[in-house]
Design a protein around this motif. Structure first.
Motif, PDB file in Angstrom:
ATOM      1  N   LEU A 360     -56.622 -41.474  29.774  1.00 35.17           N
ATOM      2  CA  LEU A 360     -55.720 -42.432  29.927  1.00 35.17           C
ATOM      3  C   LEU A 360     -54.736 -42.064  28.688  1.00 35.17           C
ATOM      4  CD1 LEU A 360     -57.060 -46.024  30.213  1.00 35.17           C
ATOM      5  CD2 LEU A 360     -55.757 -44.659  31.922  1.00 35.17           C
ATOM      6  N   ALA A 361     -53.675 -41.711  28.756  1.00 35.94           N
ATOM      7  CA  ALA A 361     -52.982 -41.416  27.764  1.00 35.94           C
ATOM      8  C   ALA A 361     -52.686 -42.480  26.755  1.00 35.94           C
ATOM      9  CB  ALA A 361     -51.536 -40.939  28.263  1.00 35.94           C
ATOM     10  N   GLY A 362     -52.567 -41.969  25.551  1.00 33.09           N
ATOM     11  CA  GLY A 362     -52.305 -43.089  24.321  1.00 33.09           C
ATOM     12  C   GLY A 362     -53.556 -43.853  23.836  1.00 33.09           C
ATOM     13  N   GLY A 363     -54.781 -43.030  24.304  1.00 35.89           N
ATOM     14  CA  GLY A 363     -56.189 -43.653  23.535  1.00 35.89           C
ATOM     15  C   GLY A 363     -56.549 -44.930  24.254  1.00 35.89           C
ATOM     16  N   MET A 364     -55.846 -45.641  25.419  1.00 29.97           N
ATOM     17  CA  MET A 364     -56.226 -46.860  25.686  1.00 29.97           C
ATOM     18  C   MET A 364     -57.504 -46.855  26.277  1.00 29.97           C
ATOM     19  SD  MET A 364     -54.117 -49.661  25.512  1.00 29.97           S
ATOM     20  CE  MET A 364     -53.793 -50.554  27.207  1.00 29.97           C
ATOM     21  N   LYS A 365     -58.249 -47.797  26.235  1.00 28.03           N
ATOM     22  CA  LYS A 365     -59.661 -47.993  27.036  1.00 28.03           C
ATOM     23  C   LYS A 365     -59.542 -49.085  27.992  1.00 28.03           C
ATOM     24  CE  LYS A 365     -62.688 -46.036  23.472  1.00 28.03           C
ATOM     25  NZ  LYS A 365     -61.698 -45.954  22.642  1.00 28.03           N
ATOM     26  N   LEU A 366     -59.578 -48.967  29.265  1.00 30.78           N
ATOM     27  CA  LEU A 366     -59.409 -49.719  30.483  1.00 30.78           C
ATOM     28  C   LEU A 366     -60.538 -50.019  31.440  1.00 30.78           C
ATOM     29  CD1 LEU A 366     -55.658 -49.726  31.065  1.00 30.78           C
ATOM     30  CD2 LEU A 366     -56.753 -51.479  29.729  1.00 30.78           C
ATOM     31  N   ASN A 367     -60.878 -50.862  31.792  1.00 32.53           N
ATOM     32  CA  ASN A 367     -61.972 -50.970  32.548  1.00 32.53           C
ATOM     33  C   ASN A 367     -61.516 -51.780  33.933  1.00 32.53           C
ATOM     34  OD1 ASN A 367     -64.443 -50.799  34.151  1.00 32.53           O
ATOM     35  ND2 ASN A 367     -65.518 -51.521  32.478  1.00 32.53           N
ATOM     36  N   GLU A 368     -60.385 -51.488  34.694  1.00 35.83           N
ATOM     37  CA  GLU A 368     -60.195 -52.593  35.817  1.00 35.83           C
ATOM     38  C   GLU A 368     -60.083 -51.440  37.055  1.00 35.83           C
ATOM     39  OE1 GLU A 368     -56.760 -55.591  36.755  1.00 35.83           O
ATOM     40  OE2 GLU A 368     -56.203 -54.078  35.579  1.00 35.83           O
ATOM     41  N   PRO A 369     -60.577 -52.346  38.147  1.00 39.86           N
ATOM     42  CA  PRO A 369     -60.644 -51.487  39.352  1.00 39.86           C
ATOM     43  C   PRO A 369     -59.092 -51.197  40.001  1.00 39.86           C
ATOM     44  CG  PRO A 369     -61.435 -53.625  39.605  1.00 39.86           C
ATOM     45  CD  PRO A 369     -61.051 -53.336  38.362  1.00 39.86           C
ATOM     46  N   SER A 370     -58.055 -52.030  39.690  1.00 37.90           N
ATOM     47  CA  SER A 370     -56.883 -51.573  40.077  1.00 37.90           C
ATOM     48  C   SER A 370     -56.285 -50.258  39.515  1.00 37.90           C
ATOM     49  CB  SER A 370     -55.804 -52.853  39.569  1.00 37.90           C
ATOM     50  OG  SER A 370     -55.411 -52.326  38.416  1.00 37.90           O
ATOM     51  N   LEU A 371     -56.969 -49.634  38.615  1.00 39.51           N
ATOM     52  CA  LEU A 371     -56.759 -48.269  38.439  1.00 39.51           C
ATOM     53  C   LEU A 371     -57.030 -47.384  39.161  1.00 39.51           C
ATOM     54  CD1 LEU A 371     -57.383 -48.264  34.443  1.00 39.51           C
ATOM     55  CD2 LEU A 371     -55.192 -47.989  35.606  1.00 39.51           C
ATOM     56  N   ASP A 372     -58.080 -47.481  40.043  1.00 43.89           N
ATOM     57  CA  ASP A 372     -58.608 -46.745  41.140  1.00 43.89           C
ATOM     58  C   ASP A 372     -57.609 -45.716  41.677  1.00 43.89           C
ATOM     59  OD1 ASP A 372     -61.007 -47.797  40.308  1.00 43.89           O
ATOM     60  OD2 ASP A 372     -61.400 -48.684  42.510  1.00 43.89           O
ATOM     61  N   MET A 373     -56.470 -46.598  42.396  1.00 41.04           N
ATOM     62  CA  MET A 373     -55.588 -45.749  43.265  1.00 41.04           C
ATOM     63  C   MET A 373     -54.860 -44.647  42.209  1.00 41.04           C
ATOM     64  SD  MET A 373     -53.466 -47.644  46.038  1.00 41.04           S
ATOM     65  CE  MET A 373     -51.928 -46.932  46.445  1.00 41.04           C
ATOM     66  N   ALA A 374     -54.541 -44.952  41.017  1.00 38.50           N
ATOM     67  CA  ALA A 374     -54.050 -44.143  40.153  1.00 38.50           C
ATOM     68  C   ALA A 374     -54.823 -42.881  39.750  1.00 38.50           C
ATOM     69  CB  ALA A 374     -53.449 -44.809  38.909  1.00 38.50           C
ATOM     70  N   VAL A 375     -55.923 -43.172  39.501  1.00 37.10           N
ATOM     71  CA  VAL A 375     -56.832 -42.136  39.272  1.00 37.10           C
ATOM     72  C   VAL A 375     -56.971 -41.118  40.639  1.00 37.10           C
ATOM     73  CG1 VAL A 375     -59.276 -41.428  38.969  1.00 37.10           C
ATOM     74  CG2 VAL A 375     -58.397 -43.612  37.965  1.00 37.10           C
TER      75      VAL A 375
END
Ligand code: TYD
Ligand code: MG
Length: 479
Positions: A360-375
């Motif tokens: 994740l650029a910028g060093g953010m830490k996220l844990n959201e299922p909505s990111l699945d499709m982007a990954v």
């Protein structure tokens, strides 16, 4: 009287035991038990035995008889901090601010003190870590203090209590709970029983005298405040200040809040003259993103009520090892493995023989299922060496059968992307169906399309649609 027996505390999680143990049964940490003497006398955390006064119990009151507008909030003059606190400082509240050393906790609270003093609030800043001259130097970096605040270098909590009762500040800052000690506890400062007892005394000050207390707590290597479980139960609000010390921006996150919603975040940037608010984090996170690079996909995650655009990057290449290497920075490693397995099984990509690095650029830490499709899109894009079309947003959850599932607050995410000039959005078909102000809804090639707020939407229902979309783009650009 029975002989005073000592107790053992796990220094990681605060688990209490009557005997020493090699491994903590609660947090499974090894070799963390330390013997501490029990608190002497009528310590506030000890249930007092006999000799209690009779007839001192309070009468219960009716819920409807309590006026809610008695809860007065004071703005801190820092919008991002107010947002995380739930709209300002509540009178008599106890707030824990945790974070790595050097992340900017003292700076943030000193800036808050300056703003409060300007509003005429009486502030007392107690530091057990720095000398008065050091605080003065920091204050000079931050800027001009129009009104004075009171400083105190002290680590003995009984003395602090006395000073508070004498000066009657409305806001009290304790710079690092780990340096405070109470006479009644024989173990050293920073130990679980000291921290617990110290917080107890501060809690009484907050609740009985109506002082709003901010406690700074350092975080250990493992990312927890010493004696954290104990502290988190006792305070009203827990804020964590996180971010890479190398990266200049910092995120203030609320983990527990009795007076507001949790999972709100505030974004700050460390400058030469203190912390500055970042009012548009999405723009900040996307700064310097590559155009037309394969493996770079923009998604929109929700932090509390706030949509934030982030860039997911993937690098997929043939492995030269027996077992492929995979890393994930900022998102869950197991989730990445799961998504790659879904792509392998449902679409037939040969990812088993590929190394994959996700970031994740910028060093953010996220844990959201909505990111699945982007990954998944980033992996596919890197694997096929096909860049996503520019100004494209991707969000959606992916299930094990390769289906794309709907996410919450799709409109909010689209609105945020529209603000930053995005043109296309790949999202779950079920979400597109439910959007109300959708123009020109159509079904073509299994996708549901339409446009909303100037963004053309493509609703997808499986990862196969996603792969087809990306590979079609690759062929289109190759010609
Ligand atoms: P500090 O608030 O002392 O951190 P903490 O209390 O969480 O341990 O922040 C210290 C860091 O911030 C230090 O590395 C210097 C940097 N800093 C700036 O870059 N600009 C400033 O104006 C100030 C006051 C600190
Ligand atoms: Mg500090």
């Amino acid at each position: 009287m029975a002989k005073a027996r000592s107790v053992f505390f796990c220094q990681e999680c605060g688990y209490e035991s009557s005997k020493w143990m090699g491994q903590c049964p609660a947090c499974h940490a090894w070799n963390t038990f330390v013997e501490e003497a029990p608190i002497k006398g009528s310590g506030s955390s000890q249930a007092s035995g006999g000799g209690r006064r009779r007839g001192s119990a309070k009468e219960p009151v009716r819920l409807s008889g309590i006026k809610a507008d008695e809860e007065v909030r004071t703005g801190t003059g820092i919008g991002e901090l107010d947002r995380v606190l739930g709209g300002g400082i509540v009178r008599g509240s106890l707030v824990l601010v945790g974070g790595d050393p050097g992340i900017g906790k003292s700076t943030l609270l000193l800036q808050m003190c300056r703003n409060l003093a300007e509003q005429g609030v009486r502030v007392l800043y107690v530091s057990g870590e720095e000398s008065l001259v050091q605080i003065r130097m920091r204050a000079e970096r931050i800027g001009i203090f129009k009104n004075d605040i009171y400083l105190l270098c002290e680590t003995d909590l009984e003395d602090i209590r006395e000073t508070v009762l004498k000066y009657r500040p409305q806001v009290l800052i304790i710079d690092s709970i780990q340096t405070m000690y109470c006479d009644g506890v024989s173990s050293g400062p920073g130990s679980v029983s000291q921290v617990r007892e110290a917080t107890n005394i501060l809690m009484q000050l907050a609740k009985q005298e109506g002082v709003s207390v901010f406690i700074i707590g350092h975080v250990t290597k493992e990312g927890v405040v010493a004696g954290p479980r104990v502290l988190e139960h006792m305070v009203d609000t827990v804020l964590y200040f996180e971010g890479d010390r190398q990266a200049s921006y910092r995120i203030l996150r609320s983990v527990k809040n009795r007076f507001g919603s949790t999972n709100e975040i505030g974004v700050f940037e460390m400058k030469g003259s203190g912390l500055e608010q970042v009012l548009n984090p999405s723009e900040f996170m996307l700064g310097g993103r590559p155009q037309d690079a394969s493996g770079s996909v923009i998604s929109c995650a929700l932090e509390g009520t706030r949509p934030i655009l982030v860039e997911v990057q993937a690098l997929v290449c043939r492995t030269s090892f027996q077992i492929p290497r995979r890393t994930a920075a900022g998102i869950d490693y197991n989730r990445v493995n799961l998504l790659m397995a879904v792509l392998e099984k449902r679409v037939g990509l040969k990812l088993g023989s590929c190394d994959a690095y996700i970031n994740l650029a910028g060093g953010m830490k996220l844990n959201e299922p909505s990111l699945d499709m982007a990954v998944a899109a980033a992996v596919v894009s890197s694997y096929m060496n096909a860049a996503m079309p520019p100004d494209t947003l991707v969000f959606g959850e992916i299930g094990l059968s390769g289906e794309i599932r709907s996410v919450t607050q799709a409109e909010n995410r689209i609105r945020e992307a529209a603000k930053l000039g995005f043109k296309h959005c790949l999202m779950p078909a079920s979400n597109v169906e439910r959007i109300e102000d959708l123009d020109g809804r159509k079904r073509e090639n299994g996708l549901i399309t339409g446009s909303c707020q100037g963004i053309s939407l493509s609703g997808m229902s499986s990862v196969r649609d996603l792969c087809r979309y990306i590979s079609a783009g690759a062929k289109g650009s190759g010609e």
